[in-house]
Design a protein around this motif. Structure first.
Motif, PDB file in Angstrom:
ATOM      1  N   TYR A 167       0.827  -1.203   0.000  1.00 17.41           N
ATOM      2  CA  TYR A 167       0.000   0.000   0.000  1.00 17.41           C
ATOM      3  C   TYR A 167       0.865   1.259   0.000  1.00 17.41           C
ATOM      4  N   ARG A 168       1.984   1.206   0.729  1.00 15.54           N
ATOM      5  CA  ARG A 168       2.843   2.387   0.790  1.00 15.54           C
ATOM      6  C   ARG A 168       3.395   2.733  -0.593  1.00 15.54           C
ATOM      7  N   ALA A 169       3.799   1.715  -1.331  1.00 16.64           N
ATOM      8  CA  ALA A 169       4.289   1.957  -2.684  1.00 16.64           C
ATOM      9  C   ALA A 169       3.221   2.624  -3.536  1.00 16.64           C
ATOM     10  N   GLY A 170       1.987   2.142  -3.426  1.00 15.75           N
ATOM     11  CA  GLY A 170       0.903   2.717  -4.209  1.00 15.75           C
ATOM     12  C   GLY A 170       0.592   4.145  -3.829  1.00 15.75           C
ATOM     13  N   VAL A 171       0.640   4.441  -2.537  1.00 13.10           N
ATOM     14  CA  VAL A 171       0.369   5.810  -2.077  1.00 13.10           C
ATOM     15  C   VAL A 171       1.462   6.754  -2.567  1.00 13.10           C
ATOM     16  N   VAL A 172       2.715   6.353  -2.381  1.00 19.40           N
ATOM     17  CA  VAL A 172       3.823   7.205  -2.813  1.00 19.40           C
ATOM     18  C   VAL A 172       3.780   7.404  -4.327  1.00 19.40           C
ATOM     19  N   GLY A 173       3.447   6.344  -5.064  1.00 16.78           N
ATOM     20  CA  GLY A 173       3.368   6.459  -6.510  1.00 16.78           C
ATOM     21  C   GLY A 173       2.285   7.422  -6.959  1.00 16.78           C
ATOM     22  N   ARG A 174       1.142   7.325  -6.373  1.00  9.86           N
ATOM     23  CA  ARG A 174       0.052   8.230  -6.751  1.00  9.86           C
ATOM     24  C   ARG A 174       0.384   9.666  -6.371  1.00  9.86           C
ATOM     25  N   LEU A 175       1.004   9.845  -5.196  1.00  7.13           N
ATOM     26  CA  LEU A 175       1.406  11.191  -4.790  1.00  7.13           C
ATOM     27  C   LEU A 175       2.480  11.747  -5.712  1.00  7.13           C
ATOM     28  N   ALA A 176       3.304  10.880  -6.279  1.00  5.97           N
ATOM     29  CA  ALA A 176       4.317  11.334  -7.235  1.00  5.97           C
ATOM     30  C   ALA A 176       3.666  12.000  -8.437  1.00  5.97           C
ATOM     31  N   ILE A 177       2.548  11.433  -8.893  1.00  6.31           N
ATOM     32  CA  ILE A 177       1.847  12.009 -10.045  1.00  6.31           C
ATOM     33  C   ILE A 177       1.099  13.276  -9.645  1.00  6.31           C
ATOM     34  N   ALA A 178       0.538  13.269  -8.431  1.00  7.64           N
ATOM     35  CA  ALA A 178      -0.274  14.407  -7.993  1.00  7.64           C
ATOM     36  C   ALA A 178       0.573  15.598  -7.559  1.00  7.64           C
ATOM     37  N   LYS A 179       1.735  15.323  -6.939  1.00  8.71           N
ATOM     38  CA  LYS A 179       2.502  16.402  -6.323  1.00  8.71           C
ATOM     39  C   LYS A 179       3.944  16.510  -6.807  1.00  8.71           C
ATOM     40  N   GLY A 180       4.452  15.472  -7.453  1.00  3.89           N
ATOM     41  CA  GLY A 180       5.857  15.510  -7.854  1.00  3.89           C
ATOM     42  C   GLY A 180       6.764  15.156  -6.690  1.00  3.89           C
ATOM     43  N   GLU A 181       7.797  15.950  -6.487  1.00  4.04           N
ATOM     44  CA  GLU A 181       8.762  15.666  -5.420  1.00  4.04           C
ATOM     45  C   GLU A 181       8.159  15.988  -4.045  1.00  4.04           C
ATOM     46  N   PRO A 182       8.634  15.280  -2.983  1.00  6.03           N
ATOM     47  CA  PRO A 182       9.730  14.306  -2.981  1.00  6.03           C
ATOM     48  C   PRO A 182       9.320  12.892  -3.419  1.00  6.03           C
ATOM     49  N   TYR A 183       8.039  12.729  -3.737  1.00  7.42           N
ATOM     50  CA  TYR A 183       7.530  11.381  -3.998  1.00  7.42           C
ATOM     51  C   TYR A 183       8.028  10.811  -5.327  1.00  7.42           C
ATOM     52  N   ARG A 184       8.239  11.686  -6.300  1.00  3.69           N
ATOM     53  CA  ARG A 184       8.613  11.200  -7.630  1.00  3.69           C
ATOM     54  C   ARG A 184       9.941  10.462  -7.615  1.00  3.69           C
ATOM     55  N   GLU A 185      10.864  10.910  -6.795  1.00  5.26           N
ATOM     56  CA  GLU A 185      12.165  10.244  -6.733  1.00  5.26           C
ATOM     57  C   GLU A 185      12.127   8.970  -5.881  1.00  5.26           C
ATOM     58  N   GLN A 186      11.002   8.728  -5.201  1.00  2.00           N
ATOM     59  CA  GLN A 186      10.914   7.612  -4.263  1.00  2.00           C
ATOM     60  C   GLN A 186      10.114   6.431  -4.785  1.00  2.00           C
ATOM     61  N   TYR A 187       9.122   6.671  -5.651  1.00  2.61           N
ATOM     62  CA  TYR A 187       8.102   5.646  -5.854  1.00  2.61           C
ATOM     63  C   TYR A 187       8.616   4.385  -6.535  1.00  2.61           C
ATOM     64  N   GLN A 188       9.546   4.532  -7.504  1.00  4.67           N
ATOM     65  CA  GLN A 188      10.054   3.328  -8.165  1.00  4.67           C
ATOM     66  C   GLN A 188      10.842   2.454  -7.198  1.00  4.67           C
ATOM     67  N   ARG A 189      11.592   3.072  -6.306  1.00  4.22           N
ATOM     68  CA  ARG A 189      12.311   2.311  -5.285  1.00  4.22           C
ATOM     69  C   ARG A 189      11.337   1.618  -4.335  1.00  4.22           C
ATOM     70  N   GLU A 190      10.244   2.299  -3.999  1.00  5.51           N
ATOM     71  CA  GLU A 190       9.241   1.696  -3.114  1.00  5.51           C
ATOM     72  C   GLU A 190       8.672   0.415  -3.742  1.00  5.51           C
ATOM     73  N   TYR A 191       8.321   0.500  -5.009  1.00  8.02           N
ATOM     74  CA  TYR A 191       7.782  -0.686  -5.690  1.00  8.02           C
ATOM     75  C   TYR A 191       8.833  -1.784  -5.810  1.00  8.02           C
ATOM     76  N   GLU A 192      10.047  -1.427  -6.201  1.00  5.40           N
ATOM     77  CA  GLU A 192      11.082  -2.444  -6.379  1.00  5.40           C
ATOM     78  C   GLU A 192      11.433  -3.104  -5.044  1.00  5.40           C
ATOM     79  N   ASP A 193      11.433  -2.331  -3.966  1.00  5.81           N
ATOM     80  CA  ASP A 193      11.687  -2.913  -2.642  1.00  5.81           C
ATOM     81  C   ASP A 193      10.567  -3.887  -2.272  1.00  5.81           C
ATOM     82  N   TYR A 194       9.337  -3.521  -2.583  1.00  2.92           N
ATOM     83  CA  TYR A 194       8.215  -4.420  -2.308  1.00  2.92           C
ATOM     84  C   TYR A 194       8.350  -5.699  -3.131  1.00  2.92           C
ATOM     85  N   PHE A 195       8.693  -5.575  -4.396  1.00  3.72           N
ATOM     86  CA  PHE A 195       8.869  -6.763  -5.240  1.00  3.72           C
ATOM     87  C   PHE A 195       9.985  -7.661  -4.682  1.00  3.72           C
TER      88      PHE A 195
END
Length: 283
Positions: A160-188
């Protein structure tokens, strides 16, 4: 918090799901039950529509009768779920309720139809607020239970955290944009270390975010993995992911999710062919 006898997530047995919804509602209403269990039951109840692959009858049952009908936003699963998850957190704060509320708020501003700009801003703020609450609660959970990092609750939190950070990346940009791919890859990576399959629903969510971030090649890679999962499924008619898309297309043919799936289909001929065959995407 464990509640005995619950179905696995994403079960397609509609009658069993409806029975589970009624069981959870009975727990929530039973004031002799400990408040943390009642709150956990309410949080799980908020997820039952998703677990049912977006079955309309399950949605209707979840939000029928007091006080559950007070959380309902008509024809809007995303906003309805947020209201229920927030109520669970207010009943008894927990990591699970907080991250579920953050996820629901994020899905509301990402996919809910007909939001005003003010409403969208409110859901973005809710997502950020509950994400912070979930992160803080996680530290307490980890201190109380040394095995927490190996638990299914922790894996759900990371998903869920990966999904929240990813959506916030699209809605707000940074700091979430630089984080979301790492969040997903860490979850995987966590899922792979436990030999757990990654839900195609999670990969679709990630692909939608990547597409909106103009990461076309990375989105196409996730779509290819979705196709692999579909082709590996013995009975595609009963695959929860495909039933979810089919039900969404039936309920909201011009909704944000289905429109995003159509856009994704244009960047992957393989995915497009699969979607046309499996959920009649052309309609």
């Amino acid at each position: 918090i464990a509640i005995a006898g619950l179905l696995p997530a994403y079960s397609n047995a509609k009658s069993d799901r409806l029975a589970e919804v009624r069981k959870l509602k009975a727990i929530v209403l039973d004031e002799s039950v400990k408040v943390d269990i009642r709150a956990a039951a309410l949080s799980i109840l908020g997820l039952e529509y998703n677990y049912s692959s977006a079955t309309p009858e399950v949605f209707a049952e979840v939000y029928s009768g007091a006080p559950f009908d007070t959380y309902l936003v008509k024809n809007d699963p995303e906003q309805s779920q947020f209201n229920m998850e927030r109520a669970s957190y207010e009943m008894f704060p927990s990591t699970v309720a907080a991250i579920a509320a953050a996820q629901a708020a994020a899905e509301a501003f990402f996919s809910a139809p007909n939001l005003s700009e003010q409403q969208r801003a409110q859901y973005i703020a809710h997502a950020e607020d509950f994400l912070k609450k979930a992160d803080a609660a996680l530290l307490h959970d980890a201190d109380d239970n040394y095995a927490y990092a190996d638990s299914s609750r922790f894996r759900t939190y990371r998903e869920y955290r990966a999904g929240v950070v990813g959506r916030l990346a699209i809605a707000k940009g940074e700091p979430y944009r630089e984080q979301y791919q790492r969040e997903y890859e860490d979850y995987f990576t966590i899922m792979a270390s436990k030999n757990r399959e990654i839900s195609p629903t999670v990969r679709l969510q990630y692909a939608r975010i990547l597409m909106k971030d103009n990461q076309t090649d990375a989105a196409r890679e996730q779509l290819g993995l979705i196709v692999q999962a579909i082709n590996a499924h013995k009975d595609q008619a009963e695959m929860p992911f495909l039933r979810y898309l089919y039900n969404e297309r039936a309920a909201r043919p011009n909704g944000v999710l289905i429109n995003d799936v159509k856009k994704l289909a244009e960047i992957s001929p393989e995915f497009k062919a699969t979607m046309l065959k499996a959920v009649d995407l052309a309609q």
